[in-house]
Design an enzyme around this catalytic site. Structure first.
Site, mmCIF file in Angstrom:
data_model
loop_
_atom_site.group_PDB
_atom_site.id
_atom_site.type_symbol
_atom_site.label_atom_id
_atom_site.label_comp_id
_atom_site.label_asym_id
_atom_site.label_seq_id
_atom_site.Cartn_x
_atom_site.Cartn_y
_atom_site.Cartn_z
ATOM 1 N N THR A 1 -31.743 25.339 -15.135
ATOM 2 C CA THR A 1 -30.961 24.255 -14.542
ATOM 3 C C THR A 1 -31.912 23.116 -14.205
ATOM 4 O O THR A 1 -32.796 23.274 -13.359
ATOM 5 C CB THR A 1 -30.246 24.761 -13.270
ATOM 6 O OG1 THR A 1 -29.447 25.879 -13.644
ATOM 7 C CG2 THR A 1 -29.381 23.691 -12.652
ATOM 8 N N GLY B 1 -16.450 33.227 4.041
ATOM 9 C CA GLY B 1 -17.575 34.144 4.244
ATOM 10 C C GLY B 1 -18.580 33.553 5.204
ATOM 11 O O GLY B 1 -18.256 32.629 5.961
ATOM 12 N N LEU C 1 -23.867 31.916 -16.027
ATOM 13 C CA LEU C 1 -23.627 33.319 -15.642
ATOM 14 C C LEU C 1 -23.724 33.491 -14.132
ATOM 15 O O LEU C 1 -24.410 32.741 -13.444
ATOM 16 C CB LEU C 1 -24.603 34.252 -16.359
ATOM 17 C CG LEU C 1 -26.115 34.121 -16.109
ATOM 18 C CD1 LEU C 1 -26.553 34.728 -14.800
ATOM 19 C CD2 LEU C 1 -26.878 34.750 -17.254
ATOM 20 N N LYS D 1 -44.105 42.878 -15.134
ATOM 21 C CA LYS D 1 -42.724 42.789 -15.624
ATOM 22 C C LYS D 1 -42.674 43.125 -17.118
ATOM 23 O O LYS D 1 -41.824 43.911 -17.556
ATOM 24 C CB LYS D 1 -42.193 41.367 -15.379
ATOM 25 C CG LYS D 1 -40.716 41.215 -15.607
ATOM 26 C CD LYS D 1 -40.224 39.822 -15.249
ATOM 27 C CE LYS D 1 -39.752 39.721 -13.828
ATOM 28 N NZ LYS D 1 -39.119 38.444 -13.482
ATOM 29 N N PHE E 1 -13.100 31.749 -5.804
ATOM 30 C CA PHE E 1 -13.978 30.997 -4.899
ATOM 31 C C PHE E 1 -13.212 30.400 -3.714
ATOM 32 O O PHE E 1 -13.547 29.332 -3.217
ATOM 33 C CB PHE E 1 -14.754 29.906 -5.671
ATOM 34 C CG PHE E 1 -15.991 30.467 -6.302
ATOM 35 C CD1 PHE E 1 -15.899 31.330 -7.374
ATOM 36 C CD2 PHE E 1 -17.258 30.165 -5.803
ATOM 37 C CE1 PHE E 1 -17.022 31.893 -7.948
ATOM 38 C CE2 PHE E 1 -18.392 30.723 -6.362
ATOM 39 C CZ PHE E 1 -18.263 31.584 -7.438
ATOM 40 N N LEU E 2 -12.196 31.128 -3.285
ATOM 41 C CA LEU E 2 -11.444 30.688 -2.104
ATOM 42 C C LEU E 2 -11.638 31.656 -0.950
ATOM 43 O O LEU E 2 -10.944 31.565 0.046
ATOM 44 C CB LEU E 2 -9.947 30.582 -2.442
ATOM 45 C CG LEU E 2 -9.508 29.326 -3.187
ATOM 46 C CD1 LEU E 2 -8.005 29.323 -3.380
ATOM 47 C CD2 LEU E 2 -9.937 28.055 -2.452
ATOM 48 N N LYS E 3 -12.570 32.604 -1.119
ATOM 49 C CA LYS E 3 -12.740 33.598 -0.067
ATOM 50 C C LYS E 3 -13.724 33.075 0.976
ATOM 51 O O LYS E 3 -14.837 32.680 0.631
ATOM 52 C CB LYS E 3 -13.263 34.899 -0.695
ATOM 53 C CG LYS E 3 -12.787 36.126 0.037
ATOM 54 C CD LYS E 3 -12.960 37.357 -0.813
ATOM 55 C CE LYS E 3 -12.810 38.644 -0.053
ATOM 56 N NZ LYS E 3 -12.596 38.596 1.364
ATOM 57 N N CYS F 1 -29.001 29.801 -6.606
ATOM 58 C CA CYS F 1 -28.585 28.562 -7.286
ATOM 59 C C CYS F 1 -27.930 27.513 -6.382
ATOM 60 O O CYS F 1 -28.385 26.380 -6.341
ATOM 61 C CB CYS F 1 -27.645 28.904 -8.441
ATOM 62 S SG CYS F 1 -28.490 29.802 -9.761
HETATM 63 N N1 NAD Z 1 -30.039 33.352 -11.354
HETATM 64 C C1 NAD Z 1 -28.888 32.813 -11.717
HETATM 65 O O1 NAD Z 1 -27.794 33.282 -11.362
HETATM 66 C C2 NAD Z 1 -28.862 31.583 -12.590
HETATM 67 C C3 NAD Z 1 -27.665 31.216 -13.238
HETATM 68 C C4 NAD Z 1 -27.661 30.077 -14.038
HETATM 69 C C5 NAD Z 1 -28.808 29.306 -14.181
HETATM 70 N N2 NAD Z 1 -29.948 29.674 -13.516
HETATM 71 C C6 NAD Z 1 -31.162 28.870 -13.736
HETATM 72 O O2 NAD Z 1 -31.983 29.537 -14.681
HETATM 73 C C7 NAD Z 1 -33.371 29.315 -14.383
HETATM 74 C C8 NAD Z 1 -34.078 30.649 -14.212
HETATM 75 O O3 NAD Z 1 -33.505 31.315 -13.085
HETATM 76 P P1 NAD Z 1 -33.711 32.872 -12.831
HETATM 77 O O4 NAD Z 1 -32.839 33.234 -11.680
HETATM 78 O O5 NAD Z 1 -33.591 33.620 -14.116
HETATM 79 O O6 NAD Z 1 -35.244 32.881 -12.374
HETATM 80 P P2 NAD Z 1 -36.174 34.167 -12.151
HETATM 81 O O7 NAD Z 1 -37.119 33.771 -11.081
HETATM 82 O O8 NAD Z 1 -35.348 35.377 -12.003
HETATM 83 O O9 NAD Z 1 -36.956 34.304 -13.536
HETATM 84 C C9 NAD Z 1 -37.863 33.367 -14.019
HETATM 85 C C10 NAD Z 1 -38.898 34.092 -14.874
HETATM 86 O O10 NAD Z 1 -39.745 33.098 -15.469
HETATM 87 C C11 NAD Z 1 -41.076 33.608 -15.478
HETATM 88 N N3 NAD Z 1 -41.998 32.489 -15.638
HETATM 89 C C12 NAD Z 1 -42.417 31.605 -14.710
HETATM 90 N N4 NAD Z 1 -43.252 30.697 -15.285
HETATM 91 C C13 NAD Z 1 -43.355 31.035 -16.584
HETATM 92 C C14 NAD Z 1 -44.061 30.476 -17.678
HETATM 93 N N5 NAD Z 1 -44.816 29.374 -17.556
HETATM 94 N N6 NAD Z 1 -43.964 31.085 -18.882
HETATM 95 C C15 NAD Z 1 -43.197 32.199 -19.033
HETATM 96 N N7 NAD Z 1 -42.484 32.757 -18.022
HETATM 97 C C16 NAD Z 1 -42.557 32.182 -16.822
HETATM 98 C C17 NAD Z 1 -41.189 34.346 -14.159
HETATM 99 O O11 NAD Z 1 -42.263 35.278 -14.189
HETATM 100 C C18 NAD Z 1 -39.811 35.018 -14.072
HETATM 101 O O12 NAD Z 1 -39.833 36.303 -14.677
HETATM 102 C C19 NAD Z 1 -33.378 28.432 -13.133
HETATM 103 O O13 NAD Z 1 -33.445 27.084 -13.538
HETATM 104 C C20 NAD Z 1 -32.029 28.706 -12.498
HETATM 105 O O14 NAD Z 1 -31.586 27.643 -11.708
HETATM 106 C C21 NAD Z 1 -30.003 30.803 -12.756
#
Ligand code: NAD
Length: 422
Positions: free
Chosen positions: A122, A249, A149, A36, A245-247, A256
């Site tokens: 989260t 599905g 987001l 990555k 968020f009323l659709k 999440c």
């Molecule tokens: N995806 C969403 O829409 C969204 C929205 C809001 C909040 N969140 C929260 O944000 C957090 C991350 O979600 P995401 O979807 O971005 O996850 P993701 O899996 O897309 O990305 C996480 C990244 O962290 C890296 N990682 C793992 N362990 C690591 C470490 N020890 N050091 C450095 N990097 C490390 C992974 O390689 C990966 O690239 C979660 O808690 C999620 O609940 C996600």
């Protein structure tokens, strides 16, 4: 402008890193995934996210954004370190903090005095303390700054949020984090860490509940002969309810809602409160997957054995390539268990799923199908020509789990049509 480190370069971390650079900060993005980091340093992003690749490339070119593999002395130049690592669901439904703990441990040796660790992942109530206990330094602050987001519009949502939430027991540290977002026009809510952590879970739980409510009303519409599109428009115009968020599905999913709703039930349970309402919402969502499977089975005459089902869309929603906890996959799994063969197509998913024929186009997926299921609301599916599709399928049955088709058009081409609440 600040020096910032963002740990984790996934959906949230990459968006955070690129957007913080975009608003003027100097950002180091860290990940432990070498492939990555190699791709990111070339400006190639591994996710489908509107506008993110171009911002990332622009910020790399300005050198305000750099990526590095793993942890090093460079972190000591940063005043803020954002944690954007995964918090997956543990076996018992609670949030697994392993990645948070690992990241905090790895960071610790490099933290400069007075730097602030900002938890954007989260995390359950009390996680700010978990990080504080790992770092164990009085001169380092830990602040909760949950992210709201949506995948598919992550850049837009980061730069135009409805609100910014900052939770800390240290007012100055909270204000320093809020100041990072000075150029973003949004209300800022500064509160204690437990409230910030609760806000994130409560927001996701409410949105999931709203979707399940729409699905329940859709089921009712099918029984009473009402049309969900009209009903939702009618209630959504009420400002107290709102029209998002009323659709209805196929049931909610994604990276999440499933894990966060379950984690909130667990948080409540450990605190001695039975969150019965949310447990009901989660159970109801499972029933919604079954309702879609039943629609497909009924369309083909009550038995799926040996039937070929075209599944259009696999991602949990359109405009992303994220398959995590996608309702489409849950439904595909059930269809296969009941004996169906699946020909699937999704515009952003490159890797075939096990025991699923993955097709290059939606037309290929529909060829010789006994029924077609639209599982993700990709706009291209709404443009399919029912007459042309009618000529290549074995039987004309359409199950539109996203209500994106013109039902009359498909019916006039000889298809049976089942939507959700239509
Ligand atoms: N995806 C969403 O829409 C969204 C929205 C809001 C909040 N969140 C929260 O944000 C957090 C991350 O979600 P995401 O979807 O971005 O996850 P993701 O899996 O897309 O990305 C996480 C990244 O962290 C890296 N990682 C793992 N362990 C690591 C470490 N020890 N050091 C450095 N990097 C490390 C992974 O390689 C990966 O690239 C979660 O808690 C999620 O609940 C996600």
């Amino acid at each position: 402008m600040a020096q910032v480190c963002v740990v984790g370069a996934g959906y949230v971390g990459l968006t955070t890193a690129s957007c913080l650079a975009q608003i003027g900060h100097t950002v180091i993005g860290i990940d432990v995934d070498s492939a990555k980091i190699e791709a990111l340093n070339k400006g190639m992003i591994p996710i489908v996210e509107d506008g993110l690749e171009s911002i990332t490339q622009q910020m790399l070119a300005t050198r305000r954004l750099t990526f590095q593999l793993g942890y090093s002395e460079t972190i000591s130049s940063c005043e803020f370190i954002f944690l954007c690592v995964p918090t997956p669901q543990d076996e018992d439904g609670s949030a697994d903090l392993t990645y948070i703990r690992e990241a905090a441990k790895s960071l610790s040796p490099y933290l400069a005095s007075k730097s602030v660790i900002v938890n954007k992942s989260t995390v359950p109530v009390g996680s700010t303390l978990v990080v504080e206990e790992i770092v164990r330094r009085d001169d380092i602050f830990v602040v909760s700054n949950p992210e709201f987001l949506r995948e598919g519009s992550a850049v837009h949502d980061f730069l135009h949020p409805d609100r910014i939430v900052v939770g800390s027991s240290n007012k100055q540290a909270a204000q320093r984090v809020a100041d990072l977002y000075q150029s973003i026009d949004a209300p800022v809510i500064i509160c204690d860490p437990a409230s910030a952590e609760t806000i994130k879970y409560a927001a996701n739980a409410f949105l999931a509940t709203k979707l399940s409510f729409a699905n329940a009303i859709a089921a009712l519409c099918e029984h009473v002969g009402a049309n969900i599109d009209d009903v939702m428009e009618g209630i959504g115009q009420d400002k107290r309810i709102g029209n998002q968020f009323l659709k209805p599905g196929p049931g909610w999913g994604g990276s999440c809602f499933p894990k966060d709703t379950r984690a909130l039930v667990k948080i409540a349970e450990s605190a001695g409160y039975d969150f019965e309402l949310l447990r009901g919402v989660i159970d109801f969502n499972e029933i919604q997957f079954d309702r879609i499977v039943n629609k497909v089975r009924n369309a083909v005459g009550g038995n799926l054995t040996g039937k070929q089902i075209a599944v259009l869309g696999l991602t949990f929603k359109a405009y992303t390539n994220d398959l995590r906890d996608s309702p489409a996959l849950r439904i595909v799994e059930q269809l296969k268990l009941q004996g169906a063969t699946i020909n699937a197509y999704d515009p952003t998913v490159a890797n075939p799923l096990p025991q699923t024929n993955f097709c290059a186009t939606s037309i290929d997926a529909c060829a010789s199908a006994d029924a077609i299921l639209i599982a993700t609301e990709w706009p291209e599916f709404a443009l399919l020509n029912p007459t042309a599709i009618g000529k290549i399928v074995r039987s004309k049955h359409m199950i539109d789990a996203r209500n994106i088709l013109d039902a009359d058009l498909w019916k006039s081409a000889g298809f049976t049509y089942q939507g959700v609440g239509r």
